[in-house]
Design a protein around this motif. Structure first.
Motif, mmCIF file in Angstrom:
data_model
loop_
_atom_site.group_PDB
_atom_site.id
_atom_site.type_symbol
_atom_site.label_atom_id
_atom_site.label_comp_id
_atom_site.label_asym_id
_atom_site.label_seq_id
_atom_site.Cartn_x
_atom_site.Cartn_y
_atom_site.Cartn_z
ATOM 1 N N GLU A 2 27.169 19.645 73.694
ATOM 2 C CA GLU A 2 28.511 19.083 73.550
ATOM 3 C C GLU A 2 28.505 17.879 72.614
ATOM 4 O OE1 GLU A 2 32.576 18.805 74.133
ATOM 5 O OE2 GLU A 2 31.156 20.408 74.685
ATOM 6 N N VAL A 3 27.478 17.007 72.756
ATOM 7 C CA VAL A 3 27.375 15.845 71.866
ATOM 8 C C VAL A 3 27.208 16.297 70.420
ATOM 9 C CG1 VAL A 3 25.960 13.841 71.265
ATOM 10 C CG2 VAL A 3 26.506 14.308 73.667
ATOM 11 N N PHE A 4 26.337 17.274 70.200
ATOM 12 C CA PHE A 4 26.134 17.776 68.847
ATOM 13 C C PHE A 4 27.422 18.385 68.300
ATOM 14 C CE2 PHE A 4 21.407 18.512 69.920
ATOM 15 C CZ PHE A 4 21.126 17.205 69.598
ATOM 16 N N ARG A 5 28.128 19.122 69.160
ATOM 17 C CA ARG A 5 29.376 19.725 68.701
ATOM 18 C C ARG A 5 30.383 18.656 68.267
ATOM 19 N NH1 ARG A 5 34.181 20.720 70.553
ATOM 20 N NH2 ARG A 5 33.705 19.793 72.574
ATOM 21 N N ASP A 60 32.551 16.905 60.135
ATOM 22 C CA ASP A 60 33.447 17.781 59.371
ATOM 23 C C ASP A 60 34.751 17.056 59.000
ATOM 24 O OD1 ASP A 60 31.635 19.823 59.451
ATOM 25 O OD2 ASP A 60 32.490 20.766 61.244
ATOM 26 N N LEU A 61 35.265 16.291 59.971
ATOM 27 C CA LEU A 61 36.492 15.525 59.682
ATOM 28 C C LEU A 61 36.260 14.493 58.573
ATOM 29 C CD1 LEU A 61 37.906 14.963 63.298
ATOM 30 C CD2 LEU A 61 38.783 16.510 61.540
ATOM 31 N N GLU A 62 35.120 13.792 58.641
ATOM 32 C CA GLU A 62 34.786 12.810 57.606
ATOM 33 C C GLU A 62 34.683 13.484 56.243
ATOM 34 O OE1 GLU A 62 34.478 9.570 57.656
ATOM 35 O OE2 GLU A 62 34.917 9.341 59.803
ATOM 36 N N ILE A 63 34.027 14.643 56.243
ATOM 37 C CA ILE A 63 33.873 15.365 54.969
ATOM 38 C C ILE A 63 35.240 15.769 54.419
ATOM 39 C CG2 ILE A 63 32.983 17.499 53.936
ATOM 40 C CD1 ILE A 63 30.601 17.280 55.855
ATOM 41 N N LYS A 64 36.088 16.280 55.330
ATOM 42 C CA LYS A 64 37.426 16.676 54.882
ATOM 43 C C LYS A 64 38.217 15.475 54.370
ATOM 44 C CE LYS A 64 37.855 20.679 57.920
ATOM 45 N NZ LYS A 64 38.574 21.263 59.073
ATOM 46 N N GLU A 118 19.587 15.287 60.181
ATOM 47 C CA GLU A 118 18.724 14.615 61.170
ATOM 48 C C GLU A 118 19.105 15.029 62.587
ATOM 49 O OE1 GLU A 118 17.341 10.080 62.436
ATOM 50 O OE2 GLU A 118 18.785 10.422 60.822
ATOM 51 N N LEU A 119 20.416 15.112 62.863
ATOM 52 C CA LEU A 119 20.866 15.548 64.194
ATOM 53 C C LEU A 119 20.459 16.991 64.468
ATOM 54 C CD1 LEU A 119 24.446 13.945 64.311
ATOM 55 C CD2 LEU A 119 22.416 13.244 65.610
ATOM 56 N N GLU A 120 20.568 17.851 63.439
ATOM 57 C CA GLU A 120 20.124 19.235 63.609
ATOM 58 C C GLU A 120 18.642 19.303 63.917
ATOM 59 O OE1 GLU A 120 21.552 22.098 63.718
ATOM 60 O OE2 GLU A 120 23.612 21.449 63.365
ATOM 61 N N HIS A 121 17.839 18.495 63.224
ATOM 62 C CA HIS A 121 16.402 18.453 63.473
ATOM 63 C C HIS A 121 16.105 17.979 64.898
ATOM 64 C CE1 HIS A 121 12.140 18.070 62.641
ATOM 65 N NE2 HIS A 121 12.182 16.820 63.063
ATOM 66 N N GLN A 122 16.798 16.892 65.292
ATOM 67 C CA GLN A 122 16.595 16.402 66.672
ATOM 68 C C GLN A 122 17.010 17.464 67.687
ATOM 69 O OE1 GLN A 122 18.752 12.751 66.972
ATOM 70 N NE2 GLN A 122 17.360 11.588 65.641
ATOM 71 N N ARG A 123 18.091 18.145 67.416
ATOM 72 C CA ARG A 123 18.532 19.197 68.330
ATOM 73 C C ARG A 123 17.482 20.310 68.449
ATOM 74 N NH1 ARG A 123 21.239 23.980 67.185
ATOM 75 N NH2 ARG A 123 22.393 24.887 68.948
ATOM 76 N N GLY A 124 16.913 20.748 67.309
ATOM 77 C CA GLY A 124 15.869 21.774 67.350
ATOM 78 C C GLY A 124 14.634 21.308 68.127
ATOM 79 N N ALA A 125 14.228 20.022 67.877
ATOM 80 C CA ALA A 125 13.056 19.484 68.600
ATOM 81 C C ALA A 125 13.323 19.430 70.097
ATOM 82 C CB ALA A 125 12.716 18.089 68.057
ATOM 83 N N LEU A 126 14.539 18.990 70.473
ATOM 84 C CA LEU A 126 14.883 18.931 71.907
ATOM 85 C C LEU A 126 14.897 20.321 72.522
ATOM 86 C CD1 LEU A 126 17.689 16.224 71.936
ATOM 87 C CD2 LEU A 126 15.409 16.035 72.923
#
Length: 534
Positions: free
Chosen positions: A372-375, A382-386, A488-496
């Protein structure tokens, strides 16, 4: 004749002796060790029925072992009939009659055979005053069933049913021959202990028993081809057909049994016949020459020795029974202790399993929270990018508008300049002035002011353009930083996720190994790892 069902319900004066012997008969065997079980109940019926059937001899100590061996191969009624046949038609009953006179004749025959075939062992026994009745009584009276292993006893009973009671001499001589070296080195007490303890232990292995039977058949008291044929018999069930028994009615059961299982005549060998005559002649001379008082004293002494020997055997059997019960009690205690340990381990394993499930549930909750946090972070990114993209597009639009505006102003200024020039050239006076003076020279002040205004406007536009380029650079930088943060968040998510899966596998494997060790069952395969998108 009466059958087993009608005999064992009658009263017998030997019920107490029978009951005592039943508990001493093969106490370690699964079929007979249970007090009041099917084995002891059937054995009691057979022994009591025979004591009623044979009123002259009745039940004799050791018969329970022979009856137990028969019970291991056939139903109780068949076992009773075979016991009656062995006692009557095979001559075992004669050993108990006339004050064991025929038994002493067997002892004499055995000693003469020993003197002929093993003279050095015979002389050693004579030096020790070791007589045959001191070690061979149970061999003849119980047909080796009381002391020797069942794998050997089954072969002996097969041979006995085929060839008769003389097979006992073959087996006895084979035992003495194979134990010759040990007996020659033993004294009186050592020899008796060897016969009582060590000799039966030698033949607990079925291979040793088979070799002994082969050696017994090779002794030239029986025809070798008959012995070889006997050794090929499947079991003691030879000559008995279960289908025949099922068709026999209760009232003529024993008569039909005798009819279908009549043994071939037992003819003693010449040597045994010769030794029997020698013994009878010797006994007659002793009776004629011996004083009656001396004879009675000798008989009394012999009976006392026999009584002492039977008491010793009784003590040995009681000691063996107690030892067996103690061993069984120890085994039971060990089994109970082991069961307690296994139950404790099972409880611990169940607790570990519960803890593991709780840990798994907790980790799943943490995983859900992390997802949920990652989502949320991804949505925010995504909002920042937009938003950044929209700002960039807006800045580009402003820049385009400013460029268009500047171009329009330049074009308008040029048009105005052209109009002014055309008007000036249209005036004759102004034209003359221009023709005389040359090119029109605007006042320096006004031209400088106009240039200054244009420069200020250009500077202002350049300043705005620089600010827009700076904002664009900052926006691009923020966009790059946001992408890096997302990676970095994706990497941390994969490690977790990897750590969570490793923890799950470790807990699950430990739990299953503990269950396998405790219960002896195969552990189920570990659950498949969770998918990345979940």
């Amino acid at each position: 004749m009466c059958c087993l069902k009608s005999l064992h319900v009658k009263d017998s004066s030997q019920e107490g002796v029978i009951t005592r012997d039943i508990h001493r008969t093969f106490p370690a065997h699964d079929y007979f060790k249970g007090t009041g079980g099917d084995g002891q109940d059937s054995l009691y019926k057979i022994c009591k029925a025979y004591s009623v059937y044979d009123s002259e001899i009745g039940y004799c100590q050791g018969q329970s072992f022979l009856a137990a061996v028969l019970l291991l191969h056939m139903p109780e009624e068949q076992a009773f009939c075979v016991l009656v046949k062995i006692m009557y038609e095979y001559g075992l009953r004669e050993l108990y009659r006339n004050n064991f006179e025929d038994l002493h004749c067997k002892f004499y025959q055995l000693e003469r055979l020993l003197q002929e075939q093993l003279p050095d062992l015979y002389n050693h026994f004579m030096d020790l005053n070791l007589e045959a009745h001191m070690y061979a009584s149970q061999w003849f009276l119980t047909l080796f069933t009381a002391k020797f292993p069942l794998c050997m006893v089954f072969h002996i009973i097969d041979l006995l049913l085929c060839e008769g009671l003389s097979i006992i001499f073959n087996v006895a001589l084979a035992l003495l021959k194979t134990s010759k070296e040990d007996l020659l080195q033993a004294d009186f007490e050592g020899a008796l202990k060897f016969f009582r303890v060590q000799l039966p232990k030698r033949y607990r292995a079925e291979e040793n028993a088979r070799r002994l039977m082969e050696q017994a058949c090779n002794i030239k008291l029986l025809l070798k081809e008959h012995c070889e044929k006997m050794m090929e018999e499947v079991s003691i069930m030879v000559a008995y057909d279960a289908h025949v028994f099922s068709q026999i009615y209760e009232e003529d059961f024993f008569a039909k049994m005798v009819a279908i299982s009549k043994p071939k005549p037992v003819v003693p060998t010449k040597k045994l016949k010769k030794y029997e005559k020698e013994y009878q002649a010797m006994r007659e001379n002793q009776l004629q020459q011996e004083d009656p008082i001396d004879r009675y004293k000798r008989e009394n002494r012999r009976l006392q020795e026999a009584s002492m020997r039977l008491e010793q055997e009784n003590d040995d059997l009681a000691h063996e029974l107690v030892t067996s019960k103690i061993a069984l009690r120890n085994d039971l205690d060990q089994a109970e202790d082991k069961a307690d340990v296994l139950n404790k381990e099972l409880l611990l394993t169940k607790q570990k399993l519960v803890d593991t499930e709780d840990e798994k549930r907790r980790q799943e909750e943490e995983t859900t929270q992390l997802k949920e946090v990652f989502r949320r972070e991804l949505e925010k990114a995504d909002l920042e990018i937009k938003k950044t993209t929209a700002i960039i597009a807006e800045y580009k639009q402003i820049c385009s508008q400013l460029s268009t505006r500047l171009e329009k102003q330049q074009a308008a200024s040029k048009e105005e300049l052209d109009i002014v020039k055309s008007k000036v050239m249209g005036c004759e006076r102004c034209s003359e002035v221009f023709s005389k003076e040359g090119t029109l020279q605007l006042p320096a002040v006004s031209r400088d002011n106009r240039d200054q205004d244009m420069d200020e406007e250009k500077d202002s536009l350049k300043k705005q353009l620089r600010e827009m380029e700076l904002d664009l650079a900052q926006t691009k930088l923020q966009l790059v930083e946001a992408k890096c943060k997302i990676q970095e968040l994706e990497h941390q998510r994969g490690a977790l996720l990897n750590e969570i899966q490793a923890a799950k596998n470790s807990w699950f494997n430990k739990t299953m190994n503990s269950l396998k060790t405790a219960t002896g069952t195969q552990p189920p395969p570990p659950p498949p790892p969770p998918k990345e998108g979940m």
